[in-house]
Write a protein that holds these residues in place. Sequence first.
Motif, short mmCIF file in Angstrom:
data_model
loop_
_atom_site.label_atom_id
_atom_site.label_comp_id
_atom_site.label_asym_id
_atom_site.label_seq_id
_atom_site.Cartn_x
_atom_site.Cartn_y
_atom_site.Cartn_z
N VAL A 1 0.84 -1.19 0.00
CA VAL A 1 0.00 0.00 0.00
C VAL A 1 0.87 1.24 0.00
O VAL A 1 2.05 1.20 0.35
CB VAL A 1 -0.95 0.02 1.22
N ARG A 2 0.29 2.33 -0.42
CA ARG A 2 0.92 3.65 -0.31
C ARG A 2 0.09 4.43 0.70
O ARG A 2 -1.10 4.63 0.51
CB ARG A 2 0.93 4.36 -1.66
N LEU B 1 -2.87 8.86 -7.03
CA LEU B 1 -3.51 9.91 -6.25
C LEU B 1 -4.26 9.26 -5.10
O LEU B 1 -4.81 8.17 -5.25
CB LEU B 1 -4.50 10.72 -7.11
N CYS B 2 -4.29 9.92 -3.96
CA CYS B 2 -5.00 9.40 -2.79
C CYS B 2 -6.49 9.37 -3.09
O CYS B 2 -7.07 10.36 -3.58
CB CYS B 2 -4.72 10.28 -1.57
N LEU B 3 -7.13 8.26 -2.78
CA LEU B 3 -8.56 8.14 -3.02
C LEU B 3 -9.38 8.99 -2.06
O LEU B 3 -10.50 9.38 -2.37
CB LEU B 3 -8.99 6.67 -2.91
N ALA B 4 -8.83 9.30 -0.89
CA ALA B 4 -9.58 10.07 0.11
C ALA B 4 -9.47 11.57 -0.12
O ALA B 4 -10.46 12.29 -0.09
CB ALA B 4 -9.10 9.71 1.51
N LEU C 1 0.57 10.74 -4.77
CA LEU C 1 1.31 9.66 -4.12
C LEU C 1 2.58 9.33 -4.90
O LEU C 1 3.14 8.24 -4.75
CB LEU C 1 0.43 8.41 -4.01
N LYS C 2 3.03 10.25 -5.72
CA LYS C 2 4.14 10.01 -6.63
C LYS C 2 5.41 9.58 -5.90
O LYS C 2 6.05 8.61 -6.28
CB LYS C 2 4.41 11.27 -7.45
N ASP C 3 5.80 10.26 -4.85
CA ASP C 3 7.05 9.96 -4.15
C ASP C 3 6.83 9.16 -2.87
O ASP C 3 7.77 8.98 -2.09
CB ASP C 3 7.78 11.27 -3.82
#
Length: 152
Positions: free
Chosen positions: A3-4, A19-22, A27-29
């Motif tokens: 997970v990220r 990209l964060c779903l929330a 979330l690239k790095d």
Amino acid sequence: MAVRICEHCGESNKEHQRLCLACGHSLKDVPLVGTPDSEKYEALDRNARERRLCSNCSEELEEGALKCKYCGAPVVKASSPTYVPMAEDTTLLWPKVLVVAATVIIPLVGLIVGGIRAFSQDKDEQLTGGVLVAVGLVMLGIHYFLKSMLGY
């Protein structure tokens, strides 16, 4: 399952998310936490067979864990295989009985009745008898064809 974890809101996202779903933060790095799916399905070595894996996400379970630290699924202890005697399978018997009745018993009755009627003095009964004999012979031929194909 890797997970990220979003640095902005702390939400867990699948490893392929960018990209964060929330919150929609990038979330690239963000590094992966857990084992990536690509590494999970490589050939198992001798030690991998002894490891316990989560039944939900296939992550390696820690010794004595009651739930997976990655997905939270409860750990199901493997039980030893028990012997359960196989019940006799009677579900496939009735189609064979129907095939035998339709391709043996009914045609034989047709041959007997048709043979008797074929030697009658009435022309209509002779025709009916001939048809019954012909249908009976065709059905017996179908029976032997099915018997050779299905092997019953």
